[in-house]
Design a protein around this motif. Structure first.
Motif, PDB file in Angstrom:
ATOM      1  N   ALA A   1       0.866  -1.186   0.000  1.00 43.98           N
ATOM      2  CA  ALA A   1       0.000   0.000   0.000  1.00 43.98           C
ATOM      3  C   ALA A   1       0.893   1.222   0.000  1.00 43.98           C
ATOM      4  CB  ALA A   1      -0.918   0.010   1.221  1.00 43.98           C
ATOM      5  N   ILE A   2       0.716   2.090  -0.989  1.00 52.51           N
ATOM      6  CA  ILE A   2       1.585   3.249  -1.170  1.00 52.51           C
ATOM      7  C   ILE A   2       0.751   4.522  -1.029  1.00 52.51           C
ATOM      8  CG2 ILE A   2       3.367   4.272  -2.634  1.00 52.51           C
ATOM      9  CD1 ILE A   2       1.887   0.930  -3.608  1.00 52.51           C
ATOM     10  N   THR A   3       1.170   5.392  -0.122  1.00 47.87           N
ATOM     11  CA  THR A   3       0.439   6.636   0.135  1.00 47.87           C
ATOM     12  C   THR A   3       1.317   7.845  -0.130  1.00 47.87           C
ATOM     13  OG1 THR A   3      -1.028   5.686   1.815  1.00 47.87           O
ATOM     14  CG2 THR A   3      -0.675   8.047   1.916  1.00 47.87           C
ATOM     15  N   LEU A   4       0.778   8.797  -0.861  1.00 49.33           N
ATOM     16  CA  LEU A   4       1.413  10.095  -1.063  1.00 49.33           C
ATOM     17  C   LEU A   4       0.678  11.117  -0.211  1.00 49.33           C
ATOM     18  CD1 LEU A   4       3.301  12.083  -2.600  1.00 49.33           C
ATOM     19  CD2 LEU A   4       1.500  12.240  -4.342  1.00 49.33           C
ATOM     20  N   LYS A   5       1.423  11.841   0.616  1.00 45.94           N
ATOM     21  CA  LYS A   5       0.814  12.850   1.469  1.00 45.94           C
ATOM     22  C   LYS A   5       1.767  14.028   1.593  1.00 45.94           C
ATOM     23  CE  LYS A   5      -2.104  13.120   5.590  1.00 45.94           C
ATOM     24  NZ  LYS A   5      -2.628  12.342   6.743  1.00 45.94           N
ATOM     25  N   GLY A   6       1.482  15.089   0.853  1.00 47.05           N
ATOM     26  CA  GLY A   6       2.377  16.240   0.862  1.00 47.05           C
ATOM     27  C   GLY A   6       3.735  15.867   0.319  1.00 47.05           C
ATOM     28  N   ARG A   7       4.763  15.980   1.142  1.00 47.81           N
ATOM     29  CA  ARG A   7       6.106  15.594   0.702  1.00 47.81           C
ATOM     30  C   ARG A   7       6.575  14.293   1.342  1.00 47.81           C
ATOM     31  NH1 ARG A   7      10.479  18.223   3.599  1.00 47.81           N
ATOM     32  NH2 ARG A   7       9.784  19.154   5.552  1.00 47.81           N
ATOM     33  N   ASN A   8       5.622  13.507   1.821  1.00 43.85           N
ATOM     34  CA  ASN A   8       5.926  12.213   2.429  1.00 43.85           C
ATOM     35  C   ASN A   8       5.320  11.067   1.614  1.00 43.85           C
ATOM     36  OD1 ASN A   8       7.223  13.392   4.723  1.00 43.85           O
ATOM     37  ND2 ASN A   8       5.206  13.855   5.560  1.00 43.85           N
ATOM     38  N   VAL A   9       6.029   9.955   1.586  1.00 46.62           N
ATOM     39  CA  VAL A   9       5.532   8.739   0.942  1.00 46.62           C
ATOM     40  C   VAL A   9       5.614   7.600   1.953  1.00 46.62           C
ATOM     41  CG1 VAL A   9       5.886   7.035  -0.888  1.00 46.62           C
ATOM     42  CG2 VAL A   9       6.246   9.474  -1.365  1.00 46.62           C
ATOM     43  N   SER A  10       4.491   6.932   2.185  1.00 47.11           N
ATOM     44  CA  SER A  10       4.434   5.785   3.089  1.00 47.11           C
ATOM     45  C   SER A  10       4.192   4.523   2.268  1.00 47.11           C
ATOM     46  CB  SER A  10       3.313   5.967   4.122  1.00 47.11           C
ATOM     47  OG  SER A  10       3.066   4.764   4.823  1.00 47.11           O
ATOM     48  N   VAL A  11       4.954   3.481   2.557  1.00 50.19           N
ATOM     49  CA  VAL A  11       4.786   2.210   1.859  1.00 50.19           C
ATOM     50  C   VAL A  11       4.617   1.100   2.893  1.00 50.19           C
ATOM     51  CG1 VAL A  11       5.808   0.513   0.297  1.00 50.19           C
ATOM     52  CG2 VAL A  11       6.194   2.960  -0.096  1.00 50.19           C
ATOM     53  N   LEU A  12       3.509   0.373   2.808  1.00 50.73           N
ATOM     54  CA  LEU A  12       3.321  -0.845   3.577  1.00 50.73           C
ATOM     55  C   LEU A  12       3.700  -2.009   2.677  1.00 50.73           C
ATOM     56  CD1 LEU A  12      -0.167  -0.300   5.287  1.00 50.73           C
ATOM     57  CD2 LEU A  12       2.096   0.341   6.121  1.00 50.73           C
ATOM     58  N   ALA A  13       4.586  -2.867   3.140  1.00 49.95           N
ATOM     59  CA  ALA A  13       5.031  -4.012   2.351  1.00 49.95           C
ATOM     60  C   ALA A  13       4.914  -5.264   3.216  1.00 49.95           C
ATOM     61  CB  ALA A  13       6.469  -3.810   1.893  1.00 49.95           C
TER      62      ALA A  13
END
Length: 219
Positions: free
Chosen positions: A181-193
C-alpha cells in the motif's frame, strides 16, 4: 510441505541485487531507529503503525513482534519499491508473527511535494514490473490487486498485490502473498510491504491498515 516464496524461499536474485537489498534495508532501519531526520519538519515514530494496529486489522494472524531496530523484513520487489530518489529523511518499522508472516512500513520524506510525487510514481512503477526478483521455477506470479483505496487520508493511496502460486506440476508447494500500500501525502511517501504464506492479508483488512497508515502521516 514445500515452500517456494519470498527472498529466501525460492526467489532467484543476483548477488548484486541481494547486496543492494541488504544495504537499502540497513540504511532505512538504522536511520529510522533513532528518529533523527535531515529535514526541517522532522518525521516522528508516532506516525508509524503499531503492532497492535496490525493485530486489529488482521486478527487471524498472531502478530506479536514490533521491530524498530536492525534489518527489517525484506520486500519482494526490492529497495526501489519502498522509496524514491533524493530522500531527505526516512524511518521504518517492521512487524511479524515470528513464524511465516512479515510486514513493514517505510516512510520517506522529500524536499518538496513535487519530489515526493516523483518518488511515489517511481515506487508504483517499480511495483508494477517487480523485476527485482522472480518466482521459483515451480511457481508463477501475477498481480491480483491494483487499485486506489477509497477513504484514505492524503493525496493518493494505491494497493498493488503480487501473488506467487504453484504450477500444476508442483501442487504441494505453498503460495505466497505480497500486498503493498503506497500513500502520497504532501512531501511524504508511506509504503506498507507485507509478505506471508497463502494469499496474504485479506483485502478489506489491508485497506484498513492503509487508511490507518495514511491518517497517521503528516504533511
Amino acid at each position: 510441505m514445500k515452500v517456494a516464496w519470498g527472498i529466501r524461499r525460492g526467489v532467484v536474485a543476483t548477488g548484486a541485487a541481494t547486496a543492494a537489498l541488504a544495504v537499502g534495508l540497513s540504511l532505512v532501519a538504522t536511520q529510522g531507529a533513532g528518529a533523527a531526520t535531515t529535514s526541517a519538519t522532522a518525521l516522528s515514530r508516532s506516525q508509524l503503525l503499531t503492532v497492535g494496529q496490525v493485530k486489529q486489522a488482521d486478527a487471524r494472524r498472531h502478530w506479536s513482534l514490533q521491530v524498530d531496530k536492525g534489518i527489517l523484513p525484506s520486500t519482494y520487489c526490492g529497495p526501489a519499491s519502498t522509496e524514491g530518489k533524493h530522500v531527505s529523511a526516512r524511518m521504518a518499522r517492521g512487524f511479524t508473527d515470528e513464524m511465516d508472516a512479515y510486514g513493514a512500513q517505510y516512510v520517506s520524506q522529500y524536499a518538496n511535494a513535487a519530489s515526493a510525487r516523483a518518488a511515489y510514481n517511481s515506487v508504483i512503477a517499480t511495483l508494477k514490473t517487480c523485476t527485482y526478483s522472480k518466482p521459483a521455477p515451480t511457481h508463477a506470479r501475477k498481480i491480483t490487486e491494483n487499485r486506489v483505496v477509497k477513504g484514505a487520508s492524503g493525496d493518493l493511496t494505491q494497493v498493488i498485490r503480487w501473488y506467487d502460486y504453484p504450477k500444476p506440476n508442483d501442487p504441494g508447494s505453498e503460495a505466497g502473498g505480497f500486498p503493498y500500500a503506497i500513500t502520497l501525502k504532501g512531501r511524504n511517501v508511506s509504503v506498507l510491504a507485507f509478505r506471508e504464506m497463502g494469499p496474504g492479508v485479506p483485502a478489506p483488512n489491508f485497506d484498513k491498515l492503509a487508511r490507518q497508515a495514511a491518517a497517521k502521516i503528516t504533511r
